[in-house]
Design a protein around this motif. Sequence first.
Motif, short mmCIF file in Angstrom:
data_model
loop_
_atom_site.label_atom_id
_atom_site.label_comp_id
_atom_site.label_asym_id
_atom_site.label_seq_id
_atom_site.Cartn_x
_atom_site.Cartn_y
_atom_site.Cartn_z
N ALA A 1 -27.02 118.79 67.23
CA ALA A 1 -25.66 119.15 66.80
C ALA A 1 -24.64 118.88 67.91
N GLY A 2 -25.09 118.60 69.12
CA GLY A 2 -24.17 118.36 70.23
C GLY A 2 -24.87 118.58 71.55
N ALA A 3 -24.13 118.42 72.65
CA ALA A 3 -24.73 118.60 73.97
C ALA A 3 -25.28 120.01 74.13
N THR A 4 -24.51 121.00 73.72
CA THR A 4 -24.94 122.39 73.88
C THR A 4 -26.24 122.64 73.13
N ASP A 5 -26.29 122.15 71.91
CA ASP A 5 -27.51 122.31 71.11
C ASP A 5 -28.69 121.63 71.81
N ALA B 1 -24.42 115.21 85.20
CA ALA B 1 -24.15 113.82 85.59
C ALA B 1 -22.68 113.63 85.98
N MET B 2 -21.79 114.38 85.34
CA MET B 2 -20.38 114.38 85.71
C MET B 2 -19.82 115.74 85.34
N SER B 3 -19.29 116.45 86.34
CA SER B 3 -18.72 117.77 86.05
C SER B 3 -17.43 117.62 85.25
N ASN B 4 -17.20 118.53 84.33
CA ASN B 4 -15.96 118.48 83.55
C ASN B 4 -14.77 118.98 84.35
N VAL B 5 -15.02 119.55 85.52
CA VAL B 5 -13.93 120.01 86.40
C VAL B 5 -13.57 118.91 87.40
N PHE C 1 -25.98 114.68 75.26
CA PHE C 1 -24.53 114.55 75.19
C PHE C 1 -24.07 114.70 73.74
N SER C 2 -22.74 114.76 73.58
CA SER C 2 -22.15 115.02 72.27
C SER C 2 -21.45 113.77 71.74
N GLY C 3 -21.53 113.57 70.43
CA GLY C 3 -20.80 112.46 69.83
C GLY C 3 -19.29 112.59 70.00
N HIS C 4 -18.78 113.82 69.89
CA HIS C 4 -17.32 113.96 69.79
C HIS C 4 -16.58 113.61 71.07
N LYS C 5 -17.30 113.55 72.20
CA LYS C 5 -16.60 113.17 73.44
C LYS C 5 -16.61 111.66 73.67
N ILE C 6 -17.36 110.92 72.86
CA ILE C 6 -17.40 109.45 73.02
C ILE C 6 -16.76 108.75 71.82
N ALA D 1 -8.96 114.39 76.55
CA ALA D 1 -10.14 113.63 76.15
C ALA D 1 -11.44 114.31 76.54
N ALA D 2 -11.43 115.01 77.68
CA ALA D 2 -12.67 115.62 78.16
C ALA D 2 -13.10 116.79 77.28
N ALA D 3 -12.14 117.38 76.54
CA ALA D 3 -12.51 118.42 75.58
C ALA D 3 -13.03 117.76 74.32
N VAL E 1 -30.79 116.36 82.04
CA VAL E 1 -29.47 115.88 82.44
C VAL E 1 -28.43 116.24 81.38
N ASP E 2 -27.35 116.86 81.85
CA ASP E 2 -26.19 117.09 81.00
C ASP E 2 -25.25 115.91 81.20
N ALA E 3 -25.22 115.01 80.21
CA ALA E 3 -24.40 113.81 80.32
C ALA E 3 -23.17 113.90 79.42
N ALA E 4 -22.75 115.12 79.08
CA ALA E 4 -21.65 115.28 78.10
C ALA E 4 -20.38 114.57 78.56
N GLN E 5 -20.04 114.68 79.84
CA GLN E 5 -18.84 114.00 80.33
C GLN E 5 -19.15 112.58 80.76
N TYR E 6 -20.27 112.41 81.41
CA TYR E 6 -20.64 111.09 81.95
C TYR E 6 -20.65 110.03 80.83
N ASP F 1 -22.45 122.87 87.11
CA ASP F 1 -22.89 123.00 85.71
C ASP F 1 -21.85 123.66 84.81
N HIS F 2 -21.74 123.10 83.64
CA HIS F 2 -21.02 123.73 82.52
C HIS F 2 -21.85 124.92 82.05
N HIS F 3 -21.22 125.90 81.43
CA HIS F 3 -21.98 127.04 80.88
C HIS F 3 -23.13 126.53 80.00
N SER F 4 -22.88 125.44 79.26
CA SER F 4 -23.90 124.94 78.31
C SER F 4 -25.13 124.40 79.00
N ALA F 5 -25.03 124.07 80.28
CA ALA F 5 -26.20 123.53 80.98
C ALA F 5 -27.02 124.63 81.63
N1 PLP Z 1 -21.45 119.86 79.44
C1 PLP Z 1 -20.26 119.47 79.91
C2 PLP Z 1 -20.15 118.92 81.30
C3 PLP Z 1 -19.13 119.58 79.10
O1 PLP Z 1 -17.94 119.20 79.55
C4 PLP Z 1 -19.29 120.11 77.79
C5 PLP Z 1 -18.12 120.29 76.92
O2 PLP Z 1 -17.01 120.36 77.35
C6 PLP Z 1 -20.56 120.48 77.36
C7 PLP Z 1 -21.62 120.35 78.21
C8 PLP Z 1 -20.79 121.03 75.99
O3 PLP Z 1 -20.47 120.08 75.03
P1 PLP Z 1 -20.36 120.51 73.49
O4 PLP Z 1 -19.37 121.61 73.43
O5 PLP Z 1 -19.89 119.26 72.82
O6 PLP Z 1 -21.71 120.92 73.06
#
Ligand code: PLP
Length: 362
Positions: free
Chosen positions: A71-75, A138-142, A190-195, A9-11, A167-172, A97-101
């Motif tokens: 387009a998503g959290a990364t965008d 806000a919540m680490s994906n690890v 944050f991204s739509g696809h994770k919710i 789910a977290a992916a 704030v990166d709220a992608a997981q939160y 932080d995720h790479h995207s943050a």
């Molecule tokens: N930030 C966190 C904490 C994530 O877990 C992810 C995706 O796994 C992202 C950012 C990036 O999200 P997206 O790939 O939907 O842009």
Amino acid sequence: MNKIIYLDAAASALKPDSVIEAETDFLRNKYANAGRGICARAAAVDDMVSAARNAVAAFMGAVANQIVFTAGATDGLNRAARLIGVENMRVAVSDLDHHSARMPMVAAGADIVLIGLDENYNYDLSSIPAADVIVVTAMSNVFGTPQDVAGVIAAAREKNPNVIAVVDAAQYAAHMPIDATAWGADFICFSGHKIGADTGIGIMYVREPMRWRPDNFGGGMVNKITDAEWIFNDAPECFEAGTLPLTQIAGLRPALAAWRPRAGHDIISGLYDALSRNPRIKIYTAPDAAVLTFSVDGMHALDLGAMAGARGLCMRVGNMCATWAMRLIDAPAGGVARLSAGAWNRPEDVVVATDIINGIVK
Ligand code: PLP
């Protein structure tokens, strides 16, 4: 082949039927562009986009003009770095932080300073450095533990009242309700696809939208062009150049209607109980975390992932796009494995997934 047990789910979250039906209905029966047409059908699409925006605003304690579709959290995180213009600014980041943050800040020329973490991999509020910008995960994906976002931002503002908080709220956003006003953040992505909504749609909350000059230019965002100046539309449209991902927006409202806090947490705590008894498994997450991250003594994460996948268990393996967290936990070279659940998982998935993993890891 066994039934698939989807514990990733977290992916990306599986989609409720209501989301699939709303998108199909839009494509089949209601399709037109938004913000351009004046026929009844185009007006109905405008209404659909507004209703989705209002629903997102209500979801996160915001108002509609603060909600920018991306387009998503990364965008969103890349755009926040560009809107702020972080070149040569002191930007505080952390190993959560995720790479995207973090990468967008580094790529845009920020001077990076590190925020300290405590022994449980949570923000250490006493070690927030003075900075121009702070990136808060806000919540680490690890680790899957909700962070005290309001506390981190308040501590950063004690050091610099004008600090800009991203704030990166992608997981939160998949697990806990967001209160944008209480957080006091300038940007929340944050991204739509994770919710439960689709890929290709994201949210960027902007606290003071009129403070920033648009970063993308083109159709739909400008009201008037003269030789002397460009007069932009009001927010949020001034940040939404080009045609929006309308089909994905059609899925947002049903996704939010189906959203439940802590969905799948019972599954993860059941897996924690079961897998913590296996002496070859090392768990890096707390028993009540939203995800279960682990490694196996003497086994490469990719081998584990491939063997589990062949038995019908979908989970994430590798570095989780979180290089810094991998270093923090001294992860094996191949990275770790992560189990994460959603509303579709059933209690019996705990038993089947445990049997699969224990069958591989003897
Ligand atoms: N930030 C966190 C904490 C994530 O877990 C992810 C995706 O796994 C992202 C950012 C990036 O999200 P997206 O790939 O939907 O842009």
